[in-house]
Scaffold this active site. Structure first.
Site, PDB file in Angstrom:
ATOM      1  N   LYS A 105      -2.228  -0.811  13.905  1.00  0.00           N
ATOM      2  CA  LYS A 105      -0.944  -0.761  13.203  1.00  0.00           C
ATOM      3  C   LYS A 105      -0.478   0.672  12.987  1.00  0.00           C
ATOM      4  CE  LYS A 105       2.692  -1.708  10.859  1.00  0.00           C
ATOM      5  NZ  LYS A 105       2.750  -2.463   9.621  1.00  0.00           N
TER       6      LYS A 105
ATOM      7  N   GLU B  58      -0.160  -6.750  10.280  1.00  0.00           N
ATOM      8  CA  GLU B  58       1.180  -7.265  10.550  1.00  0.00           C
ATOM      9  C   GLU B  58       1.956  -6.260  11.381  1.00  0.00           C
ATOM     10  OE1 GLU B  58       4.092  -5.912   9.294  1.00  0.00           O
ATOM     11  OE2 GLU B  58       3.291  -4.424   7.900  1.00  0.00           O
TER      12      GLU B  58
ATOM     13  N   GLY C  12      19.650  10.532  15.822  1.00  0.00           N
ATOM     14  CA  GLY C  12      20.482  10.287  14.656  1.00  0.00           C
ATOM     15  C   GLY C  12      19.894  10.913  13.412  1.00  0.00           C
TER      16      GLY C  12
ATOM     17  N   CYS D  48       7.615   1.841   5.781  1.00  0.00           N
ATOM     18  CA  CYS D  48       6.461   1.820   6.701  1.00  0.00           C
ATOM     19  C   CYS D  48       6.245   3.139   7.423  1.00  0.00           C
ATOM     20  CB  CYS D  48       6.613   0.684   7.703  1.00  0.00           C
ATOM     21  SG  CYS D  48       6.456  -0.959   6.990  1.00  0.00           S
TER      22      CYS D  48
ATOM     23  N   PHE E   1      13.998   3.122  20.989  1.00  0.00           N
ATOM     24  CA  PHE E   1      13.601   4.142  20.027  1.00  0.00           C
ATOM     25  C   PHE E   1      13.905   5.561  20.517  1.00  0.00           C
ATOM     26  CE2 PHE E   1      11.308   0.466  18.599  1.00  0.00           C
ATOM     27  CZ  PHE E   1      11.387   0.560  17.210  1.00  0.00           C
TER      28      PHE E   1
ATOM     29  N   THR F  23       0.862  -1.185   0.000  1.00  0.00           N
ATOM     30  CA  THR F  23       0.000   0.000   0.000  1.00  0.00           C
ATOM     31  C   THR F  23       0.898   1.234   0.000  1.00  0.00           C
ATOM     32  OG1 THR F  23      -0.162  -0.118   2.420  1.00  0.00           O
ATOM     33  CG2 THR F  23      -1.939  -1.124   1.158  1.00  0.00           C
TER      34      THR F  23
ATOM     35  N   LYS G 229      17.947   0.825   7.624  1.00  0.00           N
ATOM     36  CA  LYS G 229      18.284   0.246   8.919  1.00  0.00           C
ATOM     37  C   LYS G 229      19.187  -0.951   8.682  1.00  0.00           C
ATOM     38  CE  LYS G 229      15.493  -2.473  11.094  1.00  0.00           C
ATOM     39  NZ  LYS G 229      14.370  -3.034  11.862  1.00  0.00           N
TER      40      LYS G 229
END
Length: 468
Positions: free
Chosen positions: A226, A168, A275, A282, A271, A102, A344
């Site tokens: 989500k 998810e 940086g 996402c 978190f 999406t 990442k």
């Protein structure tokens, strides 16, 4: 739940259940392989013939630790197959997971859900027996209820279809673990749909046996879980980055600040790493899609803070580029070694990668940019081919006037000054992820510039012209 209800619900389906996964990108391929690992027969479905051929041959078109081994194991055993045929999937499967992308709409903030619509429609038109369709893609709230109606309207064949939403929560680099041993399961159902809940409890029986929490709710709450999680994480990252702007100005140390507030159990340390900011496929698109959706609902002011979250994140990229200019005096003609361009570590994903964006900006400012990423070079080269991609950190650092650590891969975090001594023109490194031992590097004669620490070129440039 009563055992009689459980048995009655499953009686209409193949036992053990047959599972299809629509979409074989990052989410779909991971879910398919992990469902096979849990003991199910699985059929992956995609309209991309080349991708299907690769997966059927046991080849993964992206990097994800642990997934290649599962893919090979279960394609070889025959438990996991792939096809481009919705007709085959509709006739064969009992539970159909939709895991298509999406992406953000071109020229706007909203999510492009046409692929989800197409997958649901194709399934509805080809299912020929009792089945459950389960959405996993990240979608704007209201999508699941609309699709549930669409499925019923487009399904004219035999059997009856139930519809559920099961978002998810995968982290790139940990997707196999997050699928096989999730920290929670969220199921959105139509009111009173006991059958769908029973079927999904069968699918996730091993996780439930391990006491994984399962939240059963309505469609809308499941969809929002989500995007709420991603919005919170993005906010937490931008929060610490906003404070890093303050510590850079006044001379504080953002890592110490983060450690101190992280001891508060209400906040936590995760978190809170200042940086160059977040990226990937996402968080950026999900917070923008959430803003677009709440605007459609007439709630513009409710999520207005996410605009600043996004802006803080993007300002970090500006700051890294300006920091390089402060270190070098000018970017045009300078030689820069870039360590990391994936968004990442443990991923080859460069979508909206702050590291790649910084590298591209440096190049566009006239710098000669040598890039090394353990997995991301190939994907980065497709998006920005004009950079010089090399095959080791040694090659990236050789001749560099400044080295920039922009993705916190383990091999970069474990670097020591002597690993780069003799390679660089200047002993100067910009730590864009705040992962290096600053004292060790400075004691070895290096200048270390890092986000969240005040940097004064006139005072701090001890490593200029200290290399070869």
């Amino acid at each position: 739940m009563k055992v009689t209800a459980y048995r009655t619900s499953l009686r209409r389906f193949t036992v053990p259940l047959r599972i299809t996964v629509i979409g074989t990108g990052y989410l779909g391929a991971t879910h398919a392989a992990c469902m096979a690992e849990l003991g199910f027969e699985v059929l992956g479905v995609d309209i991309d013939e080349r991708k299907i051929e690769m997966l059927a041959a046991g080849e993964l078109p992206f990097h994800e630790p642990g997934l290649p081994e599962l893919l090979k194991k279960h394609t070889q055993s025959g438990r996991l197959r792939f096809t481009t045929s919705f007709e085959e999937a509709g006739a064969w499967g009992d539970v159909h997971f939709i895991g298509v992308g999406t992406p953000q709409k071109p020229g706007g903030y909203g999510a492009d859900i046409r692929y989800v619509d197409a997958a649901a429609t194709s399934l509805a038109e080809n299912i020929t027996k009792d089945a459950l369709i389960v959405g996993k893609s990240t979608v704007p709230v209201g999508t699941a209820r609309r699709l549930a109606t669409l499925v019923q309207e487009r399904h004219t064949g035999p059997g009856r279809i139930s519809f559920a939403w099961n978002p998810e929560f995968l982290r790139e680099g940990f997707a196999v673990k997050d699928t096989l041993t999730p920290d929670r399961l969220v199921i959105g159902l139509a009111e009173g749909d006991l059958d769908a809940e029973v079927i999904l409890r069968e699918v996730y029986a091993s996780q439930l046996a391990a006491e994984t929490p399962m939240i059963v709710t309505d469609y809308e709450t499941a969809e929002l879980v989500k995007v709420a999680a991603n919005a919170f994480l993005a906010t937490k990252i931008s929060f610490i980055n906003a404070f890093s702007e303050v510590t850079e100005s006044v001379g504080g140390d953002i890592r110490t600040l983060a450690d101190a507030i992280g001891h508060d159990a209400r906040i936590g340390r995760r978190f809170l790493n200042a940086g160059v900011g977040f990226g990937g496929g996402c968080l950026p698109k999900d917070i923008r899609a959430l803003q677009a959706r709440v605007s459609e609902l007439g709630l513009d002011r409710t999520m207005r803070f996410l605009t600043e979250v996004d802006e803080i994140n993007l300002r970090r990229r500006d700051r890294v580029v300006s920091l390089a200019e402060e270190v070098l005096g000018r970017l045009n003609g300078a030689t820069v070694g870039i360590l990391g361009v994936a968004f990442k570590p443990d991923s080859d994903d460069v979508r909206d990668s702050p590291a790649l964006d910084v590298a591209a900006r440096l190049f566009n400012s006239g710098a000669d940019v040598n890039v090394y990423d353990p997995q991301g070079n190939a994907n980065a080269a497709k998006r920005f081919p004009r950079l010089n991609y090399v095959d080791s950190y040694v090659a990236a650092a050789t001749g560099a006037q400044v080295v920039m650590l922009l993705t916190e891969w383990k091999e970069f975090k474990e670097l020591h000054p002597e690993d780069l001594d003799g390679l660089v023109q200047n002993k100067v490194i910009i730590d864009g992820r705040n992962v290096l031992n600053v004292r060790e590097w400075e004691d070895a004669g290096w200048t270390v510039a890092a986000l969240g620490r005040k940097f004064d070129p006139a005072r701090d440039m001890v490593g200029l012209n200290a290399g070869v």
